[in-house]
Motif scaffolding. Sequence first.
Motif, mmCIF file in Angstrom:
data_model
loop_
_atom_site.group_PDB
_atom_site.id
_atom_site.type_symbol
_atom_site.label_atom_id
_atom_site.label_comp_id
_atom_site.label_asym_id
_atom_site.label_seq_id
_atom_site.Cartn_x
_atom_site.Cartn_y
_atom_site.Cartn_z
ATOM 1 N N VAL A 188 0.850 -1.183 0.000
ATOM 2 C CA VAL A 188 0.000 0.000 0.000
ATOM 3 C C VAL A 188 0.894 1.244 0.000
ATOM 4 C CG1 VAL A 188 -1.694 1.330 1.301
ATOM 5 C CG2 VAL A 188 -1.883 -1.160 1.192
ATOM 6 N N GLN A 189 0.742 2.073 -1.011
ATOM 7 C CA GLN A 189 1.522 3.311 -1.072
ATOM 8 C C GLN A 189 0.629 4.553 -1.073
ATOM 9 O OE1 GLN A 189 5.217 3.517 -3.021
ATOM 10 N NE2 GLN A 189 4.978 1.541 -4.044
ATOM 11 N N ALA A 190 -0.634 4.403 -1.411
ATOM 12 C CA ALA A 190 -1.559 5.537 -1.364
ATOM 13 C C ALA A 190 -1.935 5.818 0.082
ATOM 14 C CB ALA A 190 -2.806 5.223 -2.179
ATOM 15 N N ARG A 191 -1.949 7.079 0.454
ATOM 16 C CA ARG A 191 -2.353 7.427 1.815
ATOM 17 C C ARG A 191 -3.070 8.772 1.810
ATOM 18 N NH1 ARG A 191 1.143 6.720 5.653
ATOM 19 N NH2 ARG A 191 2.781 5.649 4.513
ATOM 20 N N LEU A 192 -3.901 8.953 2.803
ATOM 21 C CA LEU A 192 -4.565 10.225 3.010
ATOM 22 C C LEU A 192 -3.691 11.114 3.892
ATOM 23 C CD1 LEU A 192 -8.185 8.941 3.746
ATOM 24 C CD2 LEU A 192 -7.318 9.864 1.590
ATOM 25 N N ASP A 193 -3.853 12.411 3.760
ATOM 26 C CA ASP A 193 -3.134 13.349 4.621
ATOM 27 C C ASP A 193 -3.569 13.131 6.067
ATOM 28 O OD1 ASP A 193 -1.580 15.977 5.024
ATOM 29 O OD2 ASP A 193 -3.535 16.385 5.931
ATOM 30 N N ALA A 194 -2.600 12.971 6.967
ATOM 31 C CA ALA A 194 -2.919 12.606 8.350
ATOM 32 C C ALA A 194 -3.703 13.695 9.077
ATOM 33 C CB ALA A 194 -1.635 12.280 9.107
ATOM 34 N N THR A 195 -3.356 14.967 8.858
ATOM 35 C CA THR A 195 -4.083 16.029 9.561
ATOM 36 C C THR A 195 -5.504 16.162 9.030
ATOM 37 O OG1 THR A 195 -3.111 17.663 8.052
ATOM 38 C CG2 THR A 195 -2.027 17.348 10.167
ATOM 39 N N GLY A 196 -5.669 16.032 7.727
ATOM 40 C CA GLY A 196 -7.014 16.080 7.162
ATOM 41 C C GLY A 196 -7.864 14.927 7.654
ATOM 42 N N LEU A 197 -7.263 13.737 7.755
ATOM 43 C CA LEU A 197 -7.993 12.567 8.233
ATOM 44 C C LEU A 197 -8.415 12.754 9.687
ATOM 45 C CD1 LEU A 197 -8.966 9.669 7.776
ATOM 46 C CD2 LEU A 197 -6.669 8.879 8.410
ATOM 47 N N ALA A 198 -7.509 13.270 10.525
ATOM 48 C CA ALA A 198 -7.859 13.489 11.932
ATOM 49 C C ALA A 198 -8.989 14.507 12.071
ATOM 50 C CB ALA A 198 -6.622 13.943 12.704
ATOM 51 N N ALA A 199 -8.952 15.557 11.245
ATOM 52 C CA ALA A 199 -10.031 16.559 11.297
ATOM 53 C C ALA A 199 -11.364 15.943 10.888
ATOM 54 C CB ALA A 199 -9.684 17.739 10.393
ATOM 55 N N LEU A 200 -11.345 15.093 9.878
ATOM 56 C CA LEU A 200 -12.563 14.410 9.448
ATOM 57 C C LEU A 200 -13.148 13.574 10.580
ATOM 58 C CD1 LEU A 200 -14.470 13.116 7.183
ATOM 59 C CD2 LEU A 200 -12.688 11.380 7.003
ATOM 60 N N LEU A 201 -12.265 12.885 11.319
ATOM 61 C CA LEU A 201 -12.726 11.938 12.334
ATOM 62 C C LEU A 201 -13.148 12.614 13.632
ATOM 63 C CD1 LEU A 201 -10.031 9.196 11.695
ATOM 64 C CD2 LEU A 201 -12.472 9.034 11.169
ATOM 65 N N GLY A 202 -12.803 13.894 13.801
ATOM 66 C CA GLY A 202 -13.171 14.589 15.033
ATOM 67 C C GLY A 202 -14.648 14.511 15.363
ATOM 68 N N PRO A 203 -15.533 14.929 14.444
ATOM 69 C CA PRO A 203 -16.967 14.884 14.742
ATOM 70 C C PRO A 203 -17.557 13.475 14.666
ATOM 71 C CG PRO A 203 -16.447 16.527 13.046
ATOM 72 C CD PRO A 203 -15.256 15.650 13.196
ATOM 73 N N LEU A 204 -16.804 12.500 14.164
ATOM 74 C CA LEU A 204 -17.317 11.148 13.992
ATOM 75 C C LEU A 204 -16.948 10.227 15.147
ATOM 76 C CD1 LEU A 204 -16.548 10.619 10.177
ATOM 77 C CD2 LEU A 204 -18.634 11.503 11.247
ATOM 78 N N THR A 205 -16.215 10.745 16.126
ATOM 79 C CA THR A 205 -15.812 9.975 17.296
ATOM 80 C C THR A 205 -16.158 10.775 18.543
ATOM 81 O OG1 THR A 205 -13.582 10.908 17.051
ATOM 82 C CG2 THR A 205 -13.955 8.716 16.110
ATOM 83 N N ALA A 206 -16.029 10.118 19.714
ATOM 84 C CA ALA A 206 -16.492 10.770 20.941
ATOM 85 C C ALA A 206 -15.443 10.876 22.031
ATOM 86 C CB ALA A 206 -17.704 10.002 21.498
ATOM 87 N N ARG A 207 -14.522 9.920 22.131
ATOM 88 C CA ARG A 207 -13.613 9.889 23.275
ATOM 89 C C ARG A 207 -12.148 9.783 22.881
ATOM 90 N NH1 ARG A 207 -17.205 5.947 24.004
ATOM 91 N NH2 ARG A 207 -15.720 4.233 24.087
ATOM 92 N N ILE A 208 -11.838 9.178 21.786
ATOM 93 C CA ILE A 208 -10.455 8.850 21.456
ATOM 94 C C ILE A 208 -9.685 10.074 20.987
ATOM 95 C CG2 ILE A 208 -10.979 8.237 19.045
ATOM 96 C CD1 ILE A 208 -9.002 5.874 19.405
ATOM 97 N N GLY A 209 -8.415 10.179 21.393
ATOM 98 C CA GLY A 209 -7.556 11.230 20.886
ATOM 99 C C GLY A 209 -7.168 10.966 19.443
ATOM 100 N N LEU A 210 -6.915 12.017 18.696
ATOM 101 C CA LEU A 210 -6.610 11.930 17.267
ATOM 102 C C LEU A 210 -5.259 12.594 17.027
ATOM 103 C CD1 LEU A 210 -10.189 12.976 16.144
ATOM 104 C CD2 LEU A 210 -9.277 10.639 16.155
#
Length: 393
Positions: A70-92
């Motif tokens: 696997v060489q394709a990846r998403l930008d880590a900061t963009g991914l963390a921002a996306l997951l912020g409203p989709l999670t409740a307790r876990i740190g990103l």
Amino acid sequence: MSESRPFHLAVELSGAGRHPAAWRLPDADAAGLLTAAHWAELVRTAERAGAVFAAFADSVQPPSAATDVVQARLDATGLAALLGPLTARIGLVPVTPVTYAEPFHLAKALATIDIVSGGRAGWQVDVAAPAGSGPGDVQAAQFHGRSAAGAAAQWREAHDVIEVVRRLWDSWEDDAIVLHAATDRYIDRSRVHDVAFTGETFSVAGASITPRSPQGQPVVVARGDAPYALGVAVTGADVLRVAARDVQAAGDLVARVRAAVAGSGRPAGSVHVLLDVETLLGADEAAARGRLAELDSLAARAFDPSGLHVVAGVDRAADALADLVELTGVDGIVLQPLAHAGDLALLADEVSPRLRAQGRLVDRPAPGGPDAPRTLRDAFGLDRPISRYTAAR
């Protein structure tokens, strides 16, 4: 097994897992690796397992000639921002190489993650490959023909980046936004401050455009085992990650890190040390070994573990993780699953419940509970810092 004190559990996620053939497993959802739904499911499962944070690996390395990994990846900061409203307790916690990044943009992006997640952002500082290595020269060439720097210079720059990012996070005081419609004042401009920094490789003059976030300063994570990184980490990070080939080496490394933290004058408990452990789980020992054999049979080359690893059934895995904490003196474990498919579900459904029942897991309760940590800093028992500009005033 000896009695073990409670410890933090975290996970690092990259591609389909650490094993190069993980994407080829039937349940790996290789086609979904670049979708929001895939990552939301993974991180929610890690959250259910009680993980204090999920770290998202990132790199500035362009694709290699290999076609089987696997060489394709998403930008880590963009991914963390996306997951912020989709999670409740876990740190990103995005892992961001700072060598070719602008501190202003980093500070803004990370504060945004903290805001949209309600105070659950972290930031793992990394550097690019150094000069003298093929990858280092390739990475440097992507950025306006810059020359690659050596590791020592990169970590000196990383020290400055951490300092500037922290200043930018502080540049808006907590009460800078006043919202006085009657007087046409959105902000109190006297409480927004220019950071005025000049360093060896860059300078920053103004303030952030993003207000101070819920944590004030998101949790900073850094490696405590990379050459030239330890001095930066002990002065600038809240959480240090280490990796080693065996238990003895890990214990020696942790002792050196603890000594360096103490020598820096930082108070006890202000820095947490976490140990990287590669994992592959099964319902029992035979199932775990069978999964590893399947992965190895799918790989074009033999897989060589990069450090401590646990390939075990769920019962032994829980005991093995607790023993590693006890033997090495770390505050927690960062699990690096060889295959996300299967491992995270077994962690959430089998391993973490065993750890909880035995009082070994520092867990994050469900939202709304009386003792529920509200932020990632809360989860680590870290104070919320006062803005340096408020303190000066």
